[in-house]
Enzyme design. Structure first.
Site, mmCIF file in Angstrom:
data_model
loop_
_atom_site.group_PDB
_atom_site.id
_atom_site.type_symbol
_atom_site.label_atom_id
_atom_site.label_comp_id
_atom_site.label_asym_id
_atom_site.label_seq_id
_atom_site.Cartn_x
_atom_site.Cartn_y
_atom_site.Cartn_z
ATOM 1 N N TYR A 143 0.854 -1.186 0.000
ATOM 2 C CA TYR A 143 0.000 0.000 0.000
ATOM 3 C C TYR A 143 0.888 1.234 0.000
ATOM 4 C CZ TYR A 143 -3.495 3.428 1.463
ATOM 5 O OH TYR A 143 -4.329 4.528 1.532
ATOM 6 N N ASP A 231 9.335 2.991 0.253
ATOM 7 C CA ASP A 231 8.213 3.583 0.971
ATOM 8 C C ASP A 231 8.347 3.174 2.430
ATOM 9 O OD1 ASP A 231 5.892 4.304 2.215
ATOM 10 O OD2 ASP A 231 4.551 3.564 0.652
ATOM 11 N N LYS A 259 3.767 8.793 9.049
ATOM 12 C CA LYS A 259 3.469 8.176 10.344
ATOM 13 C C LYS A 259 4.435 8.622 11.461
ATOM 14 C CE LYS A 259 0.497 4.829 8.276
ATOM 15 N NZ LYS A 259 0.538 4.026 7.104
#
Ligand SMILES: *Cc1c(COP(=O)(O)O)cnc(C)c1O
Length: 425
Positions: A143, A231, A259
């Site tokens: 994702y 990522d 995050k």
């Protein structure tokens, strides 16, 4: 009861589609009504009914120190009084940039944005602009946020809802996106601008990179002149002090963060060498911008979190999580199910199964376990016992620095009982 989870969710359903502002928060795949959180402290959250849960969601990884860490709260209190957004450079952006670049070898510059989605979307644009090529390669089950070009074969909520991608994404938007199976190095050609990978796949539950996979990507990118993008929106400053590069000794060309680096506020970042980043406006032709980018509150929280956590903290957490993983597996297996609990640094996956099984190495294998129907009953049995896992089988357990060994013991005890319930469901 007006202050119940049900009442709040009913009100939410009226004004917010599906009652949630991000589909992963819905209970679609597990059934039932979400708890509505009013506060969190350390490893715990409390809902509107006053029920406390030991929280393994931790904002899907955004919280590393646990909720409302006093030093972070203090840093935010100070920052908020100074003004929350200016549209001019601020010291906080420089400080966060300095902390991040100082920990990651080869990462010379970065630009701050407001989410992981933006970070990856911008990194892909930069890679295309810098190479003059169109194609990007992503891996099945990874994702990378919800930008159009990357919304194919995604993990996390996309997988949870059983979607191949998303309606509203045109064939043109994904026409230059090539999807490959995780853990197999694809053969590239010189139409490929970038290979985008989660160094540890943590959105299809947990799938670790096999030995040689990431280095293989590095070599294949070098062979054809494509850029390798890590990522690290989950792995960055969670997997290790220096992130995935330090953990695996493989250096990408571009990094994406999110995050953890926002300390619980909306932040993302993407970066790489000074040379590649010079393609970015105002220096170069690749445009990218943001009104709230490098927001003073977000940078204050991010700097505080990153400068609070030490190398030793990571080492200690990793060894405690390894023990926790073993305990969890034993407890579940004592109740008559099988469990796979893969660990990468402090990242912890959890698969339940009726048969003995190996750790998945790709999305196809992960999906078989995540869709075997055991998770919903297990999830609810844990929640009833005060342990909040993510409401979807494709998510991992996020352990914060605030989780204690007692918390782990309590979780293991609950897991034994929850597994028995799931086994008989
Ligand atoms: C969460 C996540 C994103 C998207 O970040 P948002 O802040 O939700 O936009 C991108 N990549 C990975 C690996 C993620 O886990």
């Amino acid at each position: 009861m007006t202050n119940s989870n049900q009442a709040w969710f009913d009100r939410a359903l009226k004004v917010i589609p599906g009652g949630v502002d991000s589909p992963v928060r819905s209970f679609r795949s597990v059934g039932g009504t979400p708890y509505t959180v009013v506060r969190g402290k350390g490893a715990y959250v409390e809902d509107v009914e006053g029920t406390r849960y030991l929280d393994y969601v931790q904002s899907y990884g955004a919280s590393l120190l646990g909720h409302a860490h006093p030093d972070v709260v203090e840093a935010l209190r100070h920052a908020v009084g100074e003004g929350t957004t200016f549209g001019a450079p601020t010291p906080g952006e420089v400080l966060l940039g300095e902390v991040i670049t100082s920990r990651v070898a080869g990462l010379e510059q970065l630009r701050l944005v407001s989410s992981g989605t933006e970070a990856v979307m911008s990194a892909v644009r930069l890679a295309r602009g810098a190479t003059g090529r169109d194609k990007i390669v992503k891996f099945d089950g990874c994702y990378h946020g919800h930008s159009d070009a990357l919304l194919v074969a995604g993990g996390s909520g996309v997988a949870q809802l059983g979607l191949p991608g998303s309606a509203g994404v045109t064939a043109g938007a994904v026409g230059d996106t090539i999807v490959a199976p995780y853990n197999i190095v694809p053969t590239l050609d010189d139409s490929v601008a970038a290979v985008l990978v989660e160094p540890v796949a943590a959105n299809m539950n947990l799938v670790a990179p096999l030995p040689g996979f990431l280095q293989g990507l590095r070599d294949e990118c070098d062979r054809v002149g494509a850029l390798l993008i890590f990522d690290e929106v989950i792995t960055g400053f969670r997997l290790a002090y220096g992130g995935a590069e330090e953990f695996f000794s493989v250096t990408p060309d571009l990094w994406c963060f999110g995050k953890v680096i926002g300390g619980g506020l909306p932040v993302g970042a993407f970066g790489g060498s000074r040379q590649v980043l010079s393609s970015l406006a105002p220096l170069g032709p690749v445009y990218q911008a943001g009104t709230l980018s490098g927001n003073p509150l977000a940078t204050a929280a991010g700097v505080k979190v990153l400068s609070t956590v030490t190398r030793d903290d990571y080492v200690a957490l990793v060894s405690r999580v390894e023990q926790f993983a073993t305990g969890l597996k034993e407890a579940i297996e004592s109740a008559g199910l099988f469990a796979v609990t893969p660990v990468q640094g402090p990242l912890l996956g959890l698969y339940l199964s009726r048969e003995e099984t190996c750790a998945p190495t790709n999305f196809t294998e992960s999906r078989v376990l995540c869709e075997n129907g055991l998770y919903p009953a297990f999830f609810h049995a844990m929640l009833e016992r005060g342990v909040a896992l993510a409401p979807g089988a494709y998510e991992i357990l996020f352990v914060s620095m605030a989780h204690t060994d007692d918390d782990f013991s309590q979780t293991i005890e609950c897991a034994a009982r929850a597994a028995r319930i799931a086994a008989n469901a």
